[in-house]
Structure formats: C-alpha cells, structure tokens
Design an enzyme around this catalytic site. Structure first.
Site, short mmCIF file in Angstrom:
data_model
loop_
_atom_site.label_atom_id
_atom_site.label_comp_id
_atom_site.label_asym_id
_atom_site.label_seq_id
_atom_site.Cartn_x
_atom_site.Cartn_y
_atom_site.Cartn_z
N LYS A 1 0.84 -1.20 0.00
CA LYS A 1 0.00 0.00 0.00
C LYS A 1 0.88 1.25 0.00
O LYS A 1 0.63 2.19 -0.76
CB LYS A 1 -0.87 0.03 1.26
CG LYS A 1 -2.18 -0.70 1.13
CD LYS A 1 -3.10 -0.37 2.31
CE LYS A 1 -4.41 -1.12 2.16
NZ LYS A 1 -5.31 -0.92 3.28
N THR B 1 -13.59 3.07 15.01
CA THR B 1 -14.78 2.82 15.82
C THR B 1 -14.42 1.79 16.89
O THR B 1 -14.09 0.65 16.57
CB THR B 1 -15.92 2.27 14.92
OG1 THR B 1 -16.15 3.22 13.87
CG2 THR B 1 -17.19 2.04 15.70
N CYS C 1 -19.25 -1.45 8.03
CA CYS C 1 -19.59 -0.81 9.32
C CYS C 1 -20.88 -1.30 9.96
O CYS C 1 -20.86 -1.81 11.07
CB CYS C 1 -19.64 0.69 9.13
SG CYS C 1 -18.00 1.36 8.79
N1 NAD Z 1 -14.77 2.29 6.13
C1 NAD Z 1 -15.58 3.25 6.53
O1 NAD Z 1 -16.39 3.75 5.78
C2 NAD Z 1 -15.53 3.74 7.96
C3 NAD Z 1 -16.22 4.91 8.31
C4 NAD Z 1 -16.19 5.34 9.64
C5 NAD Z 1 -15.45 4.65 10.59
N2 NAD Z 1 -14.78 3.52 10.21
C6 NAD Z 1 -13.96 2.84 11.22
O2 NAD Z 1 -12.60 3.25 10.98
C7 NAD Z 1 -11.69 2.18 11.23
C8 NAD Z 1 -10.86 1.90 9.99
O3 NAD Z 1 -11.71 1.42 8.98
P1 NAD Z 1 -11.21 1.24 7.46
O4 NAD Z 1 -12.37 0.75 6.69
O5 NAD Z 1 -10.51 2.48 7.04
O6 NAD Z 1 -10.11 0.07 7.67
P2 NAD Z 1 -9.20 -0.66 6.58
O7 NAD Z 1 -9.20 -2.07 6.96
O8 NAD Z 1 -9.61 -0.24 5.22
O9 NAD Z 1 -7.74 -0.04 6.85
C9 NAD Z 1 -6.99 -0.23 8.00
C10 NAD Z 1 -5.50 -0.07 7.67
O10 NAD Z 1 -4.76 -0.09 8.89
C11 NAD Z 1 -3.50 -0.74 8.63
N3 NAD Z 1 -2.89 -1.14 9.92
C12 NAD Z 1 -3.24 -2.14 10.77
N4 NAD Z 1 -2.44 -2.16 11.86
C13 NAD Z 1 -1.54 -1.14 11.70
C14 NAD Z 1 -0.46 -0.62 12.47
N5 NAD Z 1 -0.13 -1.15 13.66
N6 NAD Z 1 0.24 0.42 11.98
C15 NAD Z 1 -0.06 0.98 10.79
N7 NAD Z 1 -1.07 0.55 10.02
C16 NAD Z 1 -1.81 -0.50 10.45
C17 NAD Z 1 -3.87 -1.86 7.70
O11 NAD Z 1 -2.76 -2.34 6.99
C18 NAD Z 1 -4.91 -1.17 6.79
O12 NAD Z 1 -4.31 -0.58 5.65
C19 NAD Z 1 -12.57 1.03 11.71
O13 NAD Z 1 -12.64 1.07 13.11
C20 NAD Z 1 -13.92 1.33 11.12
O14 NAD Z 1 -14.98 0.77 11.87
C21 NAD Z 1 -14.78 3.07 8.93
O1 UPG Z 2 -31.83 3.97 2.81
C1 UPG Z 2 -30.86 3.19 2.79
C2 UPG Z 2 -29.53 3.61 2.99
C3 UPG Z 2 -28.51 2.67 2.96
N1 UPG Z 2 -28.80 1.35 2.73
C4 UPG Z 2 -27.69 0.36 2.74
O2 UPG Z 2 -26.94 0.53 3.94
C5 UPG Z 2 -25.58 0.18 3.72
C6 UPG Z 2 -24.66 1.27 4.22
O3 UPG Z 2 -24.78 2.41 3.39
P1 UPG Z 2 -24.09 3.81 3.74
O4 UPG Z 2 -24.44 4.20 5.11
O5 UPG Z 2 -24.42 4.75 2.67
O6 UPG Z 2 -22.53 3.45 3.60
P2 UPG Z 2 -21.34 3.18 4.63
O7 UPG Z 2 -20.11 3.55 3.93
O8 UPG Z 2 -21.47 1.82 5.20
O9 UPG Z 2 -21.54 4.28 5.81
C7 UPG Z 2 -22.09 3.97 7.09
O10 UPG Z 2 -21.09 3.40 7.94
C8 UPG Z 2 -19.93 4.26 8.12
C9 UPG Z 2 -18.93 3.46 8.93
O11 UPG Z 2 -19.17 3.50 10.29
C10 UPG Z 2 -20.37 5.54 8.80
O12 UPG Z 2 -19.23 6.37 9.00
C11 UPG Z 2 -21.42 6.24 7.94
O13 UPG Z 2 -21.88 7.42 8.62
C12 UPG Z 2 -22.58 5.28 7.72
O14 UPG Z 2 -23.56 5.88 6.86
C13 UPG Z 2 -25.44 -0.11 2.22
O15 UPG Z 2 -25.48 -1.51 2.02
C14 UPG Z 2 -26.69 0.53 1.62
O16 UPG Z 2 -27.11 -0.12 0.45
C15 UPG Z 2 -30.10 0.93 2.51
O17 UPG Z 2 -30.36 -0.25 2.30
N2 UPG Z 2 -31.10 1.87 2.54
#
Ligand code: NAD
Ligand code: UPG
Length: 441
Positions: free
Chosen positions: A38, A124, A261
């Site tokens: 990466k 999270t 999530c």
């Molecule tokens: N994906 C989302 O949309 C989203 C949105 C809001 C919150 N979150 C939360 O944010 C967090 C991260 O989610 P993500 O989807 O970005 O994760 P991800 O799995 O896509 O990425 C995590 C990264 O961390 C790296 N990593 C692991 N251990 C490490 C270390 N010790 N040092 C440096 N790098 C390290 C991994 O190699 C990986 O690239 C989770 O807790 C998730 O629940 C995710």
């Molecule tokens: O009316 C709706 C809205 C969403 N979805 C589904 O719900 C899932 C999640 O969608 P969305 O919330 O848009 O995407 P995420 O990227 O999973 O984002 C959620 O999860 C993230 C990780 O925690 C949070 O940061 C965001 O606020 C929260 O919206 C998907 O499968 C969508 O198809 C439905 O079925 N109906």
C-alpha cells in the site's frame, strides 16, 4: 491558523481520506501503514482504494510536500503534534470488536513517542477502549500525552465529500487542552463541533450507526407488509419522510445493509450491551431482519421459477453500495453462494469491485466484461448494486437481452410505470410486481 504536524496510522478508507483531507487544509501529514505494498503504491501516486476524488487530491498534496507515506512508526511519530489512529476494528466470530490492531498501535505509540502528542482515535471502538489505550501507553512510556475520541462518520463512495461536508465533528476528551488542539486542527473544515467526554463520544458512533441500521430494517419490514397488502413502500417512505421528525433519508427499502460498518457495529453494540447485562432486544431484531432481507431476491426467484437449477442469473453489481470497490458484508457474496448452491449459473458484473469479488465468490461464478454481456442469454437478472451504469439501461434493453425475461431489482432502481409495457416481469422490494401480459395458448 497554525498548521500542525500530524501522523495518521492506517491508510484504509478512513485513514487515507483523513490524511489527504488534513493535508489539503494545510497540515503536514505523514501516513503510516504496515502494508508495504500500500505504501509503495501511494508513493507512486496510486490510491490503494477506489474512492471518488481521492486519487487526485492525494497526488496534489503529495506533490506539494504536505503529505508523505511510510512504513516506519518511528519516522511518522517524531515531533508529531497529533497521532490519528485509523486502523481496522473488524468483527470477531462471536460478534465482538477485534481490537488487536488497536492494541498493536498502542504498542507502536508507546515505543516511539518522543514528545507530547494528542492521540486521536478515529477507529470505531467499544466504549472504554480509549481508557485502555491511555492506560497502556502510560504504563510503557514516560512521555506525556492526551487521548481524544474523534469518531468518523464518512460513508464509502462519498468519503472525500463527507469529510469536507460532515454534519458534525465529535470530540470526546477529558483534557480541555487536547480537545482544543483537535478543534483547531479541524477548524478549516468549517464543520460544527460537538464536544463531550470520551465514553459518550465512543457511544455516539455506535448509536448513530445502530440507529441508521434500525431505520433501514424498519423500512424493510414495512416493505414486506406493503407487498402483502398491495401498498407501495416508496410512496409510504416519502409520506413518512416528509415529517421532519422522521426525515426522508435512510428510508430506501432494498436487500438490506452491508458494508464494513453497519453489520459489524450493530453486532458489537449488542455485545457491548451484553457485557453490562443488558439485552439489546431492538438491535437484535434489526440484525435478524437484515439477515432475511439480504436473501430476499433468492426467495423471490425461487418462487418465480420453482427451481433455480440450470438457470443462468446475471448478477448486476457486487460491491455493497455504488461508487466503492469494498465487498465487505456485501449481499452479493451471500446471493452468489446461495445461487450456486441452488444449482444456478451466475454471471456477475461490477464496474469497479470485480477483482475483489473474484476473491470472494465461489469458483463456479463467471464474470462478464460489461453489463450487456452479463445479461445476454441469461434467464433472469438480479440487480444488487444501484450503479448508474445499470440505472441508465432502459427496461426494454433488459427485456431484449434476457432469455425469459425477468428482472429482480434489489434496489428499486426503476419506476413501475416505466416497466409496464417493457415486455418483462419485474420484481422489486415493497412494490407491486409488474408482469408481462402473456397470450393464453
Ligand atoms: N470504512 C468506513 O467507511 C468507515 C467509516 C467510519 C469509521 N470507520 C472505522 O474506521 C476504522 C478503519 O476502517 P477502514 O475501513 O478504514 O479500515 P481498513 O481495513 O480499510 O484499513 C486499516 C488499515 O490499517 C492498517 N494497519 C493495521 N495495523 C496497523 C499498524 N499497527 N500500523 C499501521 N497501520 C496499520 C492496515 O494495513 C490497513 O491498511 C474502523 O474502526 C472502522 O470501523 C470506517
Ligand atoms: O436507505 C438506505 C440507505 C442505505 N442502505 C444500505 O446501507 C448500507 C450502508 O450504506 P451507507 O451508510 O451509505 O454506507 P457506509 O459507507 O457503510 O456508511 C455507514 O457506515 C460508516 C462506517 O461507520 C459511517 O461512517 C457512515 O456514517 C454510515 O452511513 C449499504 O449496504 C446501503 O445499500 C439501505 O439499504 N437503505
């Protein structure tokens, strides 16, 4: 504005977007990841994830020298004013959050912290985790620091937009100084800040995701009733949503929620409640409804065809939602497996997530080069992800390419009126079925 030196640990969907956005508003950001591939790819200007707008912004700030990438925690943390933790917190088999990446970052920080920094948790994490991080680091270093909970609310597919246009920035802290540092860092975003204590901030994240998931399962239950009672869930949701107390968002009925999530965070919250001897009955029901919902197209197809053995199903979309390559907890994975088990031949197509799907789907699944070749000669189509590429197809195009033809639309992409006269059976979620008028022989 005083620009800060910031380290971001983890370059996934949250870490990379956060790092890029913080550099875009002027800070000097070093992103550190243990994944050498990466890091190498980002250094070449290639984003390891698909997220609209991210690549260009990453390249721009990398070239401007405000953004760098490394595998060395030591390098990233030296003189950092703030260290953002953005590593994964996936789901363990028992539904609890797996905190081993958080634990490893706590070790990394304890080992390499050389001067005061604010440690900011974006990941999270269950309520109480920031206390654990604080205690662990305190035990293993003499360097002073503060811990702040700053949960992330971005959505995949619109992560860059959401970061610059969020509804609020939650800052949970027991140190007014550290809370202020994080507020100052975020000031250029111009997003309202909500300050609270650390445990409440941690809970806000889980409660928000659980509430949104509840909204989805609720409307999906209403959709099932609409089907049985001859109502149309789209109009029902519109009529409900016009009440400002309910709101129109997240009331789209479909084949349930997937992604990295909602599934894991709802399970984790049930476990968090269980740990303090509270049964979260409502959330358990939300999860159960979603389990059924993700299999709904299969039930409809079985009812339509009797048996799926020997039928070819075109699967349109594999990503859990449009505009992402993320396949975590995507309904398509369940549907592909169940269709193959039922004896069907699956031909899948996704504009972006096909490489990821190839790793997860059963070997028997074939992949098409484009949407039309997926549809051509198939008995039926499952519309799983509402990509624009699919919505742009006219109903007549499905009808002319499919053999039977029948479309099972898991995302209510089409207007029912437009389907009438398209020469195809059309099943959607929570709306009346449109049937081709066939001549009696
Ligand atoms: N994906 C989302 O949309 C989203 C949105 C809001 C919150 N979150 C939360 O944010 C967090 C991260 O989610 P993500 O989807 O970005 O994760 P991800 O799995 O896509 O990425 C995590 C990264 O961390 C790296 N990593 C692991 N251990 C490490 C270390 N010790 N040092 C440096 N790098 C390290 C991994 O190699 C990986 O690239 C989770 O807790 C998730 O629940 C995710
Ligand atoms: O009316 C709706 C809205 C969403 N979805 C589904 O719900 C899932 C999640 O969608 P969305 O919330 O848009 O995407 P995420 O990227 O999973 O984002 C959620 O999860 C993230 C990780 O925690 C949070 O940061 C965001 O606020 C929260 O919206 C998907 O499968 C969508 O198809 C439905 O079925 N109906």
């Amino acid at each position: 504005m005083i620009f800060k030196k910031i380290a971001v640990v983890g370059t996934g969907y949250v870490g990379l977007v956060t790092g890029v956005a913080l550099s875009e508003i002027g800070h000097s950001v070093t992103c550190v990841d243990i994944d050498e591939q990466k890091v190498a790819s980002m250094r070449e200007g290639i984003s390891p994830i698909y997220e609209p707008g991210l690549s260009d912004l990453m390249k721009k700030n990398y070239e401007a020298g405000r953004l760098s990438f490394t595998t060395s925690h030591e390098l990233a943390f030296s003189d950092a004013d703030a260290i953002y933790i953005a590593v994964g917190t996936p789901q363990k088999e028992d539904g609890t959050a797996d905190l081993r990446f958080i634990e490893s970052v706590a070790r990394n920080i304890a080992e390499h912290l050389t001067s005061y920094a604010v440690i900011v948790t974006k990941s999270t994490v269950p309520v109480g985790t920031n206390d654990y991080i604080k205690q662990y680091i305190e035990k293993h270093t003499d360097v002073s620091f503060d811990v702040v909970s700053n949960p992330e609310f971005l959505r995949e597919g619109s992560a860059v937009h959401d970061t610059f246009n969020g509804d609020r920035i939650v800052i949970g802290s027991d140190s007014p100084f550290a809370g202020q540092v994080i507020e100052d860092i975020n000031a250029p975003f111009g997003i309202p800040v909500f300050k609270t204590d650390i445990r409440s901030a941690e809970m806000i994240k889980y409660a928000s995701n659980a509430f949104l998931a509840t909204k989805i399962s609720f409307v999906n239950e209403i959709a099932t009733l609409c089907e049985k009672l001859g109502a149309n869930v789209e109009d029902v949701a519109k009529g409900m949503g016009q009440d400002k107390r309910i709101g129109e968002k997240f009331l789209n009925a479909g084949i349930g929620y997937g992604g990295s999530c909602f599934p894991k965070d709802t399970s984790a919250l049930v476990q968090i409640a269980g740990n303090v001897e509270h049964e979260f009955t409502l959330l358990k029901a939300v999860i159960e409804v979603n389990y059924k919902q993700q299999r709904l197209l299969l039930d409809k197809a079985k009812e339509h065809f009797g048996s799926l053995r020997g039928k070819t199903i075109a699967m349109l979309g594999t990503a859990f939602k449009p505009n992402t390559d993320d396949m975590r907890e995507a309904a398509s994975t369940i549907l592909a497996r169940e269709l193959v088990l039922a004896g069907a031949h699956v031909v899948a197509y996704d504009p972006i997530a096909m490489d990821a799907a190839k790793k997860l789907f059963p070997e028997a699944v074939d992949f098409a080069e484009n949407v039309k070749s997926a549809l051509k000669g198939a008995d039926a189509a499952f519309l799983v992800t509402e990509w624009d590429d699919f919505k742009e197809l006219r109903p007549e195009q499905y009808a002319s390419l499919l053999k039977e033809p029948v479309l099972f639309d898991g995302r209510n992409c089409y207007d029912l009126e437009g389907m009438k006269g398209a020469g195809m059976d059309y099943y959607s979620i929570g709306r009346p079925v449109v049937k081709v008028e066939r001549e009696l022989v």
